[in-house]
Design a protein around this motif. Structure first.
Motif, PDB file in Angstrom:
ATOM      1  N   ILE A 175       0.826  -1.212   0.000  1.00 49.20           N
ATOM      2  CA  ILE A 175       0.000   0.000   0.000  1.00 49.20           C
ATOM      3  C   ILE A 175       0.859   1.260   0.000  1.00 49.20           C
ATOM      4  N   GLN A 176       2.163   1.120   0.324  1.00 49.27           N
ATOM      5  CA  GLN A 176       3.092   2.242   0.239  1.00 49.27           C
ATOM      6  C   GLN A 176       4.493   1.697   0.027  1.00 49.27           C
ATOM      7  N   LYS A 177       5.186   2.206  -0.959  1.00 44.96           N
ATOM      8  CA  LYS A 177       6.550   1.776  -1.257  1.00 44.96           C
ATOM      9  C   LYS A 177       7.529   2.362  -0.248  1.00 44.96           C
ATOM     10  N   TYR A 178       8.562   1.577   0.071  1.00 47.94           N
ATOM     11  CA  TYR A 178       9.639   2.067   0.925  1.00 47.94           C
ATOM     12  C   TYR A 178      10.326   3.252   0.231  1.00 47.94           C
ATOM     13  N   GLY A 179      10.684   4.250   1.019  1.00 47.49           N
ATOM     14  CA  GLY A 179      11.356   5.429   0.476  1.00 47.49           C
ATOM     15  C   GLY A 179      10.408   6.541   0.078  1.00 47.49           C
ATOM     16  N   THR A 180       9.108   6.297   0.222  1.00 48.85           N
ATOM     17  CA  THR A 180       8.124   7.332  -0.091  1.00 48.85           C
ATOM     18  C   THR A 180       7.493   7.830   1.203  1.00 48.85           C
ATOM     19  N   VAL A 181       6.839   8.981   1.108  1.00 50.80           N
ATOM     20  CA  VAL A 181       6.041   9.490   2.226  1.00 50.80           C
ATOM     21  C   VAL A 181       4.634   9.771   1.723  1.00 50.80           C
ATOM     22  N   ILE A 182       3.688   9.751   2.649  1.00 49.76           N
ATOM     23  CA  ILE A 182       2.315  10.111   2.302  1.00 49.76           C
ATOM     24  C   ILE A 182       2.328  11.566   1.857  1.00 49.76           C
ATOM     25  N   ARG A 183       1.767  11.835   0.656  1.00 54.02           N
ATOM     26  CA  ARG A 183       1.889  13.173   0.073  1.00 54.02           C
ATOM     27  C   ARG A 183       1.232  14.274   0.911  1.00 54.02           C
ATOM     28  N   ILE A 214       0.794  17.892   9.041  1.00 58.37           N
ATOM     29  CA  ILE A 214       1.649  18.091  10.215  1.00 58.37           C
ATOM     30  C   ILE A 214       2.595  19.275  10.050  1.00 58.37           C
ATOM     31  N   GLY A 215       2.365  20.088   9.018  1.00 57.34           N
ATOM     32  CA  GLY A 215       3.129  21.316   8.867  1.00 57.34           C
ATOM     33  C   GLY A 215       4.524  21.141   8.289  1.00 57.34           C
ATOM     34  N   LEU A 216       4.808  19.984   7.695  1.00 60.74           N
ATOM     35  CA  LEU A 216       6.102  19.751   7.054  1.00 60.74           C
ATOM     36  C   LEU A 216       5.866  19.303   5.616  1.00 60.74           C
ATOM     37  N   SER A 217       6.641  19.848   4.707  1.00 56.82           N
ATOM     38  CA  SER A 217       6.461  19.532   3.289  1.00 56.82           C
ATOM     39  C   SER A 217       6.842  18.088   2.989  1.00 56.82           C
ATOM     40  N   GLU A 218       6.378  17.608   1.858  1.00 56.26           N
ATOM     41  CA  GLU A 218       6.723  16.264   1.408  1.00 56.26           C
ATOM     42  C   GLU A 218       8.238  16.124   1.235  1.00 56.26           C
ATOM     43  N   GLU A 219       8.876  17.164   0.715  1.00 57.23           N
ATOM     44  CA  GLU A 219      10.328  17.129   0.495  1.00 57.23           C
ATOM     45  C   GLU A 219      11.084  16.988   1.807  1.00 57.23           C
ATOM     46  N   VAL A 220      10.690  17.754   2.816  1.00 59.31           N
ATOM     47  CA  VAL A 220      11.342  17.688   4.128  1.00 59.31           C
ATOM     48  C   VAL A 220      11.137  16.306   4.731  1.00 59.31           C
ATOM     49  N   ARG A 221       9.917  15.817   4.695  1.00 54.67           N
ATOM     50  CA  ARG A 221       9.621  14.517   5.294  1.00 54.67           C
ATOM     51  C   ARG A 221      10.339  13.377   4.571  1.00 54.67           C
ATOM     52  N   THR A 222      10.482  13.493   3.257  1.00 53.97           N
ATOM     53  CA  THR A 222      11.214  12.471   2.496  1.00 53.97           C
ATOM     54  C   THR A 222      12.680  12.447   2.909  1.00 53.97           C
ATOM     55  N   GLU A 223      13.284  13.612   3.025  1.00 54.63           N
ATOM     56  CA  GLU A 223      14.700  13.686   3.417  1.00 54.63           C
ATOM     57  C   GLU A 223      14.914  13.179   4.838  1.00 54.63           C
ATOM     58  N   ILE A 224      14.066  13.607   5.757  1.00 47.65           N
ATOM     59  CA  ILE A 224      14.237  13.234   7.166  1.00 47.65           C
ATOM     60  C   ILE A 224      13.987  11.735   7.360  1.00 47.65           C
ATOM     61  N   THR A 225      12.959  11.190   6.723  1.00 40.84           N
ATOM     62  CA  THR A 225      12.684   9.756   6.915  1.00 40.84           C
ATOM     63  C   THR A 225      13.802   8.887   6.340  1.00 40.84           C
ATOM     64  N   ALA A 226      14.402   9.310   5.241  1.00 39.49           N
ATOM     65  CA  ALA A 226      15.524   8.551   4.678  1.00 39.49           C
ATOM     66  C   ALA A 226      16.688   8.511   5.656  1.00 39.49           C
ATOM     67  N   ARG A 227      16.975   9.666   6.255  1.00 36.48           N
ATOM     68  CA  ARG A 227      18.079   9.735   7.229  1.00 36.48           C
ATOM     69  C   ARG A 227      17.728   8.973   8.504  1.00 36.48           C
ATOM     70  N   LEU A 268       5.902  10.754  10.248  1.00 35.94           N
ATOM     71  CA  LEU A 268       6.243  11.659   9.142  1.00 35.94           C
ATOM     72  C   LEU A 268       5.688  11.178   7.810  1.00 35.94           C
ATOM     73  N   GLY A 269       4.996  10.031   7.826  1.00 38.35           N
ATOM     74  CA  GLY A 269       4.374   9.521   6.609  1.00 38.35           C
ATOM     75  C   GLY A 269       5.246   8.578   5.821  1.00 38.35           C
ATOM     76  N   GLY A 270       6.380   8.168   6.405  1.00 41.14           N
ATOM     77  CA  GLY A 270       7.289   7.268   5.716  1.00 41.14           C
ATOM     78  C   GLY A 270       7.034   5.814   6.066  1.00 41.14           C
ATOM     79  N   VAL A 271       7.960   4.966   5.638  1.00 40.94           N
ATOM     80  CA  VAL A 271       7.902   3.536   5.919  1.00 40.94           C
ATOM     81  C   VAL A 271       9.197   3.163   6.633  1.00 40.94           C
ATOM     82  N   SER A 272       9.076   2.663   7.841  1.00 44.82           N
ATOM     83  CA  SER A 272      10.268   2.333   8.614  1.00 44.82           C
ATOM     84  C   SER A 272      10.789   0.945   8.269  1.00 44.82           C
TER      85      SER A 272
END
Length: 200
Positions: free
Chosen positions: A28-36, A40-53, A108-112
């Motif tokens: 239902i969600q690929k690893y490395g993606t975030v819910i668009r 929560i007041g954070l952009s998709e770009e920020v959440r993508t970078e932070i979840t990867a790290r 953050l909408g990512g996949v751990s």
């Protein structure tokens, strides 16, 4: 009721309570993606970078957790009892950190990362041998792992603050860093060459 109806009624009942356990579907969600669209007041770009790290830090923390359990099982020598208990205490604290990091990624909408082979593929910690090592080597290995995690947590906390992700910053500073620093203090003292009975 006919004989056929009586035979069919129990069969239908069995169908209702039979587990449907052979199910497969697409992720239902690929690893490395975030819910668009996540409010929560954070952009998709920020959440993508932070979840990867965070996932890399999660892999390292899960590896350190397991390294503590390995050390707990395999420690020996005159400090066996103290270190056996201390390593298990630190293991339990790392279990909590793993959970907090994984949950933050999900928030953050990512996949751990979750499975052992994914952790092994992504960790930066050196893999220990399968066999037993001497206590000073066990502790040195744990300290090296802590060093990697502490340096990364500091850098990521600053990055999160710069990007406005106060929740991640707080998690890293209040939980990961403080726990890791305390554990470093406790285990590093076991490598100090201190006399036990007579002062030098």
């Amino acid at each position: 009721m006919s004989t056929t109806a009586l035979k069919e009624a129990p069969a239908k009942g069995r169908d209702l309570i039979t587990p449907h356990w052979r199910q497969h579907a697409k992720e239902i969600q690929k690893y490395g993606t975030v819910i668009r669209d996540l409010p929560i007041g954070l952009s998709e770009e920020v959440r993508t970078e932070i979840t990867a790290r965070l996932n890399i830090l999660l892999a390292d923390t899960a590896s350190l957790r397991d390294l503590y359990k390995k050390s707990h099982w395999q420690v020996g020598g005159p400090t066996f009892y103290q270190l056996h208990l201390l390593f298990d205490k630190h293991f339990a604290e790392q279990v909590e950190l793993v959970d907090l990091l994984a949950e933050r990624i999900q928030i953050l909408g990512g996949v751990s990362l979750a499975m052992a082979h994914d952790i092994a593929e992504n960790t930066r910690l050196e893999r220990p041998p399968r066999g037993r090592e001497e206590v000073p080597v066990q502790i040195s290995r744990l300290l090296e792992a802590h060093k990697i995690i502490i340096e990364d947590a500091r850098a990521l906390a600053k990055k999160a603050a710069d990007l406005g992700d106060d929740g991640t910053n707080d998690l890293l500073v209040s939980n990961v860093l403080r726990t890791s620093e305390m554990q470093v203090w406790f285990i590093s003292e076991h490598l100090v060459d201190m006399p036990l009975v007579h002062a030098k």
